[in-house]
Design a protein around this motif. Sequence first.
Motif, PDB file in Angstrom:
ATOM      1  N   VAL A  67      77.088 122.961   2.595  1.00  0.00           N
ATOM      2  CA  VAL A  67      75.676 122.729   2.649  1.00  0.00           C
ATOM      3  C   VAL A  67      74.872 124.014   2.610  1.00  0.00           C
ATOM      4  CG1 VAL A  67      73.988 121.540   4.066  1.00  0.00           C
ATOM      5  CG2 VAL A  67      75.890 120.487   3.792  1.00  0.00           C
ATOM      6  N   TRP A  68      73.686 123.954   2.029  1.00  0.00           N
ATOM      7  CA  TRP A  68      72.827 125.218   2.175  1.00  0.00           C
ATOM      8  C   TRP A  68      71.388 124.441   2.206  1.00  0.00           C
ATOM      9  CZ3 TRP A  68      69.451 127.998  -0.821  1.00  0.00           C
ATOM     10  CH2 TRP A  68      68.833 129.065  -0.184  1.00  0.00           C
ATOM     11  N   LEU A  69      70.585 125.007   3.439  1.00  0.00           N
ATOM     12  CA  LEU A  69      69.197 124.603   3.472  1.00  0.00           C
ATOM     13  C   LEU A  69      68.266 125.694   3.032  1.00  0.00           C
ATOM     14  CD1 LEU A  69      69.420 122.474   6.950  1.00  0.00           C
ATOM     15  CD2 LEU A  69      69.885 121.637   4.235  1.00  0.00           C
ATOM     16  N   ASN A  70      67.391 125.457   1.985  1.00  0.00           N
ATOM     17  CA  ASN A  70      66.587 126.541   1.595  1.00  0.00           C
ATOM     18  C   ASN A  70      65.265 126.476   2.470  1.00  0.00           C
ATOM     19  OD1 ASN A  70      65.061 128.646   0.522  1.00  0.00           O
ATOM     20  ND2 ASN A  70      64.692 127.561  -1.448  1.00  0.00           N
ATOM     21  N   ARG A  71      65.321 126.897   3.900  1.00  0.00           N
ATOM     22  CA  ARG A  71      64.086 126.553   4.832  1.00  0.00           C
ATOM     23  C   ARG A  71      63.248 127.831   4.710  1.00  0.00           C
ATOM     24  NH1 ARG A  71      64.917 122.614   9.515  1.00  0.00           N
ATOM     25  NH2 ARG A  71      63.202 123.610   9.598  1.00  0.00           N
ATOM     26  N   LEU A  72      63.587 128.852   3.826  1.00  0.00           N
ATOM     27  CA  LEU A  72      62.830 130.010   3.794  1.00  0.00           C
ATOM     28  C   LEU A  72      61.484 129.829   2.714  1.00  0.00           C
ATOM     29  CD1 LEU A  72      65.122 132.922   4.142  1.00  0.00           C
ATOM     30  CD2 LEU A  72      63.668 131.880   5.949  1.00  0.00           C
ATOM     31  N   TYR A 107      50.002 117.629   3.895  1.00  0.00           N
ATOM     32  CA  TYR A 107      50.418 118.482   4.814  1.00  0.00           C
ATOM     33  C   TYR A 107      51.776 118.542   5.411  1.00  0.00           C
ATOM     34  CZ  TYR A 107      45.644 119.030   3.362  1.00  0.00           C
ATOM     35  OH  TYR A 107      44.459 119.290   2.540  1.00  0.00           O
ATOM     36  N   HIS A 108      52.786 117.764   4.895  1.00  0.00           N
ATOM     37  CA  HIS A 108      54.057 118.096   5.610  1.00  0.00           C
ATOM     38  C   HIS A 108      55.018 119.047   4.929  1.00  0.00           C
ATOM     39  CE1 HIS A 108      52.959 113.987   7.324  1.00  0.00           C
ATOM     40  NE2 HIS A 108      53.622 114.722   8.265  1.00  0.00           N
ATOM     41  N   LYS A 109      56.003 119.652   5.564  1.00  0.00           N
ATOM     42  CA  LYS A 109      56.694 120.529   4.642  1.00  0.00           C
ATOM     43  C   LYS A 109      57.843 119.938   4.179  1.00  0.00           C
ATOM     44  CE  LYS A 109      55.563 124.613   7.071  1.00  0.00           C
ATOM     45  NZ  LYS A 109      56.160 125.818   8.237  1.00  0.00           N
ATOM     46  N   LYS A 110      58.337 120.231   3.050  1.00  0.00           N
ATOM     47  CA  LYS A 110      59.550 119.782   2.568  1.00  0.00           C
ATOM     48  C   LYS A 110      60.336 120.991   2.131  1.00  0.00           C
ATOM     49  CE  LYS A 110      58.176 118.356  -2.071  1.00  0.00           C
ATOM     50  NZ  LYS A 110      58.209 117.172  -2.979  1.00  0.00           N
ATOM     51  N   TRP A 111      61.721 121.230   1.899  1.00  0.00           N
ATOM     52  CA  TRP A 111      62.601 122.163   1.348  1.00  0.00           C
ATOM     53  C   TRP A 111      63.598 121.300   0.777  1.00  0.00           C
ATOM     54  CZ3 TRP A 111      61.502 121.099   6.572  1.00  0.00           C
ATOM     55  CH2 TRP A 111      62.405 120.724   7.357  1.00  0.00           C
ATOM     56  N   GLN A 112      64.420 122.415  -0.297  1.00  0.00           N
ATOM     57  CA  GLN A 112      65.582 122.231  -0.907  1.00  0.00           C
ATOM     58  C   GLN A 112      66.801 121.961  -0.155  1.00  0.00           C
ATOM     59  OE1 GLN A 112      64.768 125.236  -3.738  1.00  0.00           O
ATOM     60  NE2 GLN A 112      65.338 123.748  -5.395  1.00  0.00           N
ATOM     61  N   GLU A 113      67.538 121.006  -0.085  1.00  0.00           N
ATOM     62  CA  GLU A 113      68.848 120.841   0.481  1.00  0.00           C
ATOM     63  C   GLU A 113      70.081 121.025  -0.559  1.00  0.00           C
ATOM     64  OE1 GLU A 113      69.084 117.560   3.158  1.00  0.00           O
ATOM     65  OE2 GLU A 113      67.121 118.193   4.052  1.00  0.00           O
ATOM     66  N   VAL A 129      77.796 120.176  -7.548  1.00  0.00           N
ATOM     67  CA  VAL A 129      76.716 120.913  -6.924  1.00  0.00           C
ATOM     68  C   VAL A 129      75.519 120.284  -7.041  1.00  0.00           C
ATOM     69  CG1 VAL A 129      75.856 123.068  -6.164  1.00  0.00           C
ATOM     70  CG2 VAL A 129      78.127 123.015  -6.542  1.00  0.00           C
ATOM     71  N   TRP A 130      74.755 119.995  -6.011  1.00  0.00           N
ATOM     72  CA  TRP A 130      73.398 119.099  -6.430  1.00  0.00           C
ATOM     73  C   TRP A 130      72.291 119.586  -5.379  1.00  0.00           C
ATOM     74  CZ3 TRP A 130      71.883 115.315  -2.601  1.00  0.00           C
ATOM     75  CH2 TRP A 130      72.931 114.789  -1.886  1.00  0.00           C
ATOM     76  N   TRP A 131      71.250 119.213  -5.507  1.00  0.00           N
ATOM     77  CA  TRP A 131      70.322 119.401  -4.544  1.00  0.00           C
ATOM     78  C   TRP A 131      69.274 118.351  -4.404  1.00  0.00           C
ATOM     79  CZ3 TRP A 131      65.044 120.172  -5.275  1.00  0.00           C
ATOM     80  CH2 TRP A 131      64.605 120.524  -6.503  1.00  0.00           C
ATOM     81  N   ALA A 132      68.459 118.345  -3.275  1.00  0.00           N
ATOM     82  CA  ALA A 132      67.337 117.105  -3.365  1.00  0.00           C
ATOM     83  C   ALA A 132      66.235 117.848  -2.338  1.00  0.00           C
ATOM     84  CB  ALA A 132      68.001 115.612  -2.844  1.00  0.00           C
ATOM     85  N   TRP A 133      65.357 116.996  -2.363  1.00  0.00           N
ATOM     86  CA  TRP A 133      64.074 117.476  -1.392  1.00  0.00           C
ATOM     87  C   TRP A 133      64.457 116.811  -0.123  1.00  0.00           C
ATOM     88  CZ3 TRP A 133      61.364 121.305  -2.595  1.00  0.00           C
ATOM     89  CH2 TRP A 133      61.110 121.507  -3.827  1.00  0.00           C
ATOM     90  N   SER A 134      64.304 117.540   1.007  1.00  0.00           N
ATOM     91  CA  SER A 134      64.445 116.968   2.290  1.00  0.00           C
ATOM     92  C   SER A 134      63.600 115.622   2.241  1.00  0.00           C
ATOM     93  CB  SER A 134      64.117 118.129   3.337  1.00  0.00           C
ATOM     94  OG  SER A 134      62.811 118.378   3.068  1.00  0.00           O
ATOM     95  N   SER A 135      62.565 115.520   2.027  1.00  0.00           N
ATOM     96  CA  SER A 135      61.637 114.408   2.014  1.00  0.00           C
ATOM     97  C   SER A 135      62.120 113.294   1.428  1.00  0.00           C
ATOM     98  CB  SER A 135      60.054 114.732   1.551  1.00  0.00           C
ATOM     99  OG  SER A 135      60.301 115.114   0.155  1.00  0.00           O
ATOM    100  N   ASP A 136      63.165 113.350   0.593  1.00  0.00           N
ATOM    101  CA  ASP A 136      64.066 112.169   0.077  1.00  0.00           C
ATOM    102  C   ASP A 136      65.071 111.628   0.802  1.00  0.00           C
ATOM    103  OD1 ASP A 136      62.021 112.183  -2.223  1.00  0.00           O
ATOM    104  OD2 ASP A 136      63.526 113.699  -3.416  1.00  0.00           O
ATOM    105  N   ARG A 137      65.405 112.284   1.753  1.00  0.00           N
ATOM    106  CA  ARG A 137      66.644 111.817   2.507  1.00  0.00           C
ATOM    107  C   ARG A 137      66.329 110.626   3.262  1.00  0.00           C
ATOM    108  NH1 ARG A 137      70.718 114.056   5.368  1.00  0.00           N
ATOM    109  NH2 ARG A 137      70.284 115.986   4.904  1.00  0.00           N
ATOM    110  N   PRO A 138      67.323 109.573   2.987  1.00  0.00           N
ATOM    111  CA  PRO A 138      66.949 108.248   3.638  1.00  0.00           C
ATOM    112  C   PRO A 138      66.979 108.220   5.218  1.00  0.00           C
ATOM    113  CG  PRO A 138      69.485 108.395   2.583  1.00  0.00           C
ATOM    114  CD  PRO A 138      68.481 109.796   2.251  1.00  0.00           C
ATOM    115  N   PRO A 139      66.554 107.549   5.635  1.00  0.00           N
ATOM    116  CA  PRO A 139      66.193 107.371   7.158  1.00  0.00           C
ATOM    117  C   PRO A 139      67.812 107.471   7.873  1.00  0.00           C
ATOM    118  CG  PRO A 139      65.047 105.544   6.431  1.00  0.00           C
ATOM    119  CD  PRO A 139      65.718 106.191   5.208  1.00  0.00           C
ATOM    120  N   SER A 140      68.112 107.921   8.825  1.00  0.00           N
ATOM    121  CA  SER A 140      69.275 108.210   9.450  1.00  0.00           C
ATOM    122  C   SER A 140      69.681 106.639  10.083  1.00  0.00           C
ATOM    123  CB  SER A 140      69.438 108.980  10.563  1.00  0.00           C
ATOM    124  OG  SER A 140      70.301 109.010  11.509  1.00  0.00           O
ATOM    125  N   GLU A 141      70.978 106.217   9.959  1.00  0.00           N
ATOM    126  CA  GLU A 141      71.547 105.127  10.540  1.00  0.00           C
ATOM    127  C   GLU A 141      71.571 105.082  12.123  1.00  0.00           C
ATOM    128  OE1 GLU A 141      76.011 105.033  10.753  1.00  0.00           O
ATOM    129  OE2 GLU A 141      75.798 106.347   9.079  1.00  0.00           O
TER     130      GLU A 141
END
Length: 86
Positions: A36-41, A49-55, A64-76
Amino acid sequence: MEAFTPVPPEWTNSATHAFEFCCPTCRSSCNQAHRVWLNRLSPVMTEDYHKKWQEFYQCQCGTVWWAWSSDRPPSEFANREIPPSF
């Protein structure tokens, strides 16, 4: 831990954008990724006005794939009921 290093790891160069938050090849969840690598920079601001980043994820199937953090489904675990304390 590789997930928070400021420099992208070499394996992220071949990543494809997954439009659903799972491996586009075998549909495994991000929880089963080997790396896993999070592109938080380089966050992106959304229209509200919310931030999102690539995961970035390297799946167990090798994709190898990436998606926006805002697309992450809610945690169980997010809406679990907390037992009362006595």
